[in-house]
Design a protein around this motif. Structure first.
Motif, mmCIF file in Angstrom:
data_model
loop_
_atom_site.group_PDB
_atom_site.id
_atom_site.type_symbol
_atom_site.label_atom_id
_atom_site.label_comp_id
_atom_site.label_asym_id
_atom_site.label_seq_id
_atom_site.Cartn_x
_atom_site.Cartn_y
_atom_site.Cartn_z
ATOM 1 N N MET A 130 29.612 32.834 49.508
ATOM 2 C CA MET A 130 29.652 34.441 49.482
ATOM 3 C C MET A 130 30.699 34.414 48.083
ATOM 4 O O MET A 130 30.766 35.007 46.929
ATOM 5 C CB MET A 130 29.702 35.324 49.884
ATOM 6 N N SER A 131 31.800 34.262 49.202
ATOM 7 C CA SER A 131 33.217 34.554 48.709
ATOM 8 C C SER A 131 33.880 33.622 46.691
ATOM 9 O O SER A 131 34.284 34.571 46.574
ATOM 10 C CB SER A 131 34.439 34.965 49.646
ATOM 11 N N ILE A 132 33.791 32.440 47.227
ATOM 12 C CA ILE A 132 33.920 31.790 46.627
ATOM 13 C C ILE A 132 32.872 31.839 44.340
ATOM 14 O O ILE A 132 33.671 31.724 43.655
ATOM 15 C CB ILE A 132 33.795 30.013 46.895
ATOM 16 N N ARG A 133 31.607 32.524 44.792
ATOM 17 C CA ARG A 133 31.119 31.748 43.861
ATOM 18 C C ARG A 133 31.839 33.418 43.306
ATOM 19 O O ARG A 133 30.932 34.035 41.879
ATOM 20 C CB ARG A 133 29.538 32.609 44.329
ATOM 21 N N THR A 134 32.093 34.168 44.045
ATOM 22 C CA THR A 134 33.009 35.974 42.813
ATOM 23 C C THR A 134 33.612 36.103 41.655
ATOM 24 O O THR A 134 34.661 35.476 42.048
ATOM 25 C CB THR A 134 32.786 37.010 44.076
ATOM 26 N N PRO A 135 32.419 36.449 40.952
ATOM 27 C CA PRO A 135 33.927 36.751 39.502
ATOM 28 C C PRO A 135 34.893 37.510 39.790
ATOM 29 O O PRO A 135 34.619 38.328 40.995
ATOM 30 C CB PRO A 135 32.957 36.405 38.775
ATOM 31 N N LYS A 136 35.946 37.275 39.206
ATOM 32 C CA LYS A 136 37.307 38.204 40.015
ATOM 33 C C LYS A 136 36.858 40.123 39.889
ATOM 34 O O LYS A 136 37.720 40.496 40.664
ATOM 35 C CB LYS A 136 38.426 38.054 38.828
ATOM 36 N N ASP A 137 35.893 40.278 38.593
ATOM 37 C CA ASP A 137 35.456 41.624 38.117
ATOM 38 C C ASP A 137 35.006 41.701 39.600
ATOM 39 O O ASP A 137 35.042 43.431 39.722
ATOM 40 C CB ASP A 137 34.681 42.108 36.859
ATOM 41 N N ASP A 138 34.543 41.267 40.593
ATOM 42 C CA ASP A 138 33.842 42.054 41.431
ATOM 43 C C ASP A 138 34.122 41.696 42.759
ATOM 44 O O ASP A 138 32.485 41.549 43.778
ATOM 45 C CB ASP A 138 31.951 40.796 41.252
ATOM 46 N N VAL A 139 35.434 41.126 42.408
ATOM 47 C CA VAL A 139 35.681 40.495 44.116
ATOM 48 C C VAL A 139 35.846 42.349 45.336
ATOM 49 O O VAL A 139 35.660 41.997 46.149
ATOM 50 C CB VAL A 139 37.388 40.367 43.885
ATOM 51 N N MET A 140 36.252 43.203 44.180
ATOM 52 C CA MET A 140 35.556 44.610 45.408
ATOM 53 C C MET A 140 34.848 44.486 46.223
ATOM 54 O O MET A 140 34.145 45.371 46.976
ATOM 55 C CB MET A 140 36.445 45.499 44.926
ATOM 56 N N GLU A 141 33.526 44.758 44.946
ATOM 57 C CA GLU A 141 32.097 44.946 45.375
ATOM 58 C C GLU A 141 31.625 43.712 46.542
ATOM 59 O O GLU A 141 31.037 44.542 47.933
ATOM 60 C CB GLU A 141 31.142 45.279 44.449
ATOM 61 N N THR A 142 32.127 42.570 46.506
ATOM 62 C CA THR A 142 31.783 41.708 46.994
ATOM 63 C C THR A 142 32.504 42.138 48.925
ATOM 64 O O THR A 142 31.800 41.398 50.013
ATOM 65 C CB THR A 142 32.123 40.216 47.166
ATOM 66 N N ASN A 143 34.073 42.214 49.205
ATOM 67 C CA ASN A 143 35.019 42.587 49.800
ATOM 68 C C ASN A 143 34.052 43.107 50.656
ATOM 69 O O ASN A 143 33.891 43.189 52.142
ATOM 70 C CB ASN A 143 36.105 42.485 49.788
ATOM 71 N N GLU A 144 33.614 44.578 50.358
ATOM 72 C CA GLU A 144 33.030 45.819 50.463
ATOM 73 C C GLU A 144 31.657 45.777 51.597
ATOM 74 O O GLU A 144 31.361 46.142 52.505
ATOM 75 C CB GLU A 144 33.046 46.558 49.703
ATOM 76 N N VAL A 145 30.680 44.348 50.725
ATOM 77 C CA VAL A 145 29.573 43.741 51.312
ATOM 78 C C VAL A 145 29.503 43.712 52.576
ATOM 79 O O VAL A 145 29.125 44.474 53.911
ATOM 80 C CB VAL A 145 28.546 43.754 50.085
ATOM 81 N N LEU A 146 30.843 41.866 52.342
ATOM 82 C CA LEU A 146 31.313 42.065 53.277
ATOM 83 C C LEU A 146 31.955 42.534 54.279
ATOM 84 O O LEU A 146 31.218 42.215 56.282
ATOM 85 C CB LEU A 146 32.179 40.766 53.430
ATOM 86 N N TYR A 147 32.404 43.274 54.492
ATOM 87 C CA TYR A 147 32.768 44.242 55.356
ATOM 88 C C TYR A 147 31.755 45.344 55.997
ATOM 89 O O TYR A 147 31.923 45.170 57.413
ATOM 90 C CB TYR A 147 34.186 45.074 54.816
ATOM 91 N N ASN A 148 31.017 45.683 55.262
ATOM 92 C CA ASN A 148 29.870 46.860 56.032
ATOM 93 C C ASN A 148 29.007 45.514 56.395
ATOM 94 O O ASN A 148 28.922 46.468 57.846
ATOM 95 C CB ASN A 148 29.363 47.100 54.544
ATOM 96 N N PHE A 149 28.998 44.683 56.153
ATOM 97 C CA PHE A 149 28.555 43.511 57.136
ATOM 98 C C PHE A 149 28.719 43.147 58.755
ATOM 99 O O PHE A 149 27.899 43.680 59.588
ATOM 100 C CB PHE A 149 27.070 42.647 56.689
ATOM 101 N N ILE A 150 29.307 42.964 58.571
ATOM 102 C CA ILE A 150 29.911 42.636 60.297
ATOM 103 C C ILE A 150 30.343 43.563 61.094
ATOM 104 O O ILE A 150 30.146 43.400 61.501
ATOM 105 C CB ILE A 150 31.566 41.397 59.422
#
Length: 237
Positions: A132-152
């Motif tokens: 998921m993280s490798i495919r995330t574009p730079k503009d969406d880094v914060m959003e992906t990190n938050e989703v991963l953090y909340n999920f774990i």
């Protein structure tokens, strides 16, 4: 060796759906329900291959059609769910081989918590997070990190793991951890990195840092003739 495939990721996602989403409650509270929907939305955006992503798109639509989610309702959804045409059984071709070759003879808390799959479930989750993280574009880094953090922190069943992950991802280091670092020699990968840091170069680097942090805690590297038997990633190459 066995190559990494979406099967390991799919098996861990299905294991999580079946055993980790509902534990001691019959209905998901609104925030937990939203975190689940956000996780599935991330999967339908970045999971490898469009035919696999279509499965998560369909599951996401089912969740949007209900105002609340009960364990019974979720069980019905999961019972017919599959990621594309991948196997719905608990099979981890890459992770099981990795555990034999890399972790053989090395104890880990996962061997107790997830002994029924030899730690393959957490391995598959890491592969998913990396993907998921490798495919995330730079503009969406914060959003992906938050989703991963909340999920774990919400849906991973190992409490001590979540506690350590929370400290890492919130940027806080306990005084005990600092003393341990000082005694054994501090390694830069042990630094805590907030998931919402404004100078975050990429989501992929943050997930790698978190993974290395966990590996150093569970499987301390053994140094032989100047070489480490447990490499940290990504390498300089």
């Amino acid at each position: 060796g066995v190559e990494i495939t979406p099967q390991d990721m799919a098996s861990s996602i299905l294991y999580n759906f079946k055993y980790e989403i509902f534990k001691s409650v019959d209905h998901l509270p609104p925030r937990r329900f939203q975190i689940l929907k956000d996780w599935i939305s991330l999967l339908r955006t970045y999971f490898p291959y469009s035919h696999n992503r279509a499965s998560f798109t369909q599951l996401g639509r089912q969740l949007e059609e209900v105002k609340s989610l009960s364990a019974k309702k979720w069980d019905r959804m999961v019972s017919t769910f599959r990621v594309g045409s991948l196997d719905t059984g608990s099979t981890w071709p890459y992770c099981e081989q990795l555990n034999k070759e890399t972790y053989q003879g090395r104890s880990s808390l996962f061997s107790g918590k997830y002994s029924n799959n030899g730690g393959a479930y957490p391995c598959g989750l890491w592969l998913t997070m990396h993907s998921m993280s490798i495919r995330t574009p730079k503009d969406d880094v914060m959003e992906t990190n938050e989703v991963l953090y909340n999920f774990i922190t919400t849906f991973f069943g190992c409490k001590s793991c979540v506690s350590h992950f929370t400290r890492f991802a919130s940027g806080s280091t306990t005084s005990l951890a600092k003393r341990k670092q000082k005694r054994r020699g501090h390694h830069p990968v042990e630094e805590t990195i907030p998931y919402d840091g404004h100078d975050m170069p990429s989501s992929a680097i943050w997930v790698w840092a978190a993974h290395n942090n966990v590996n150093l805690r569970l499987y301390p590297p053994i140094h032989v003739d100047g070489n480490t038997t447990f490499p940290l990633y990504p390498t300089e190459q």
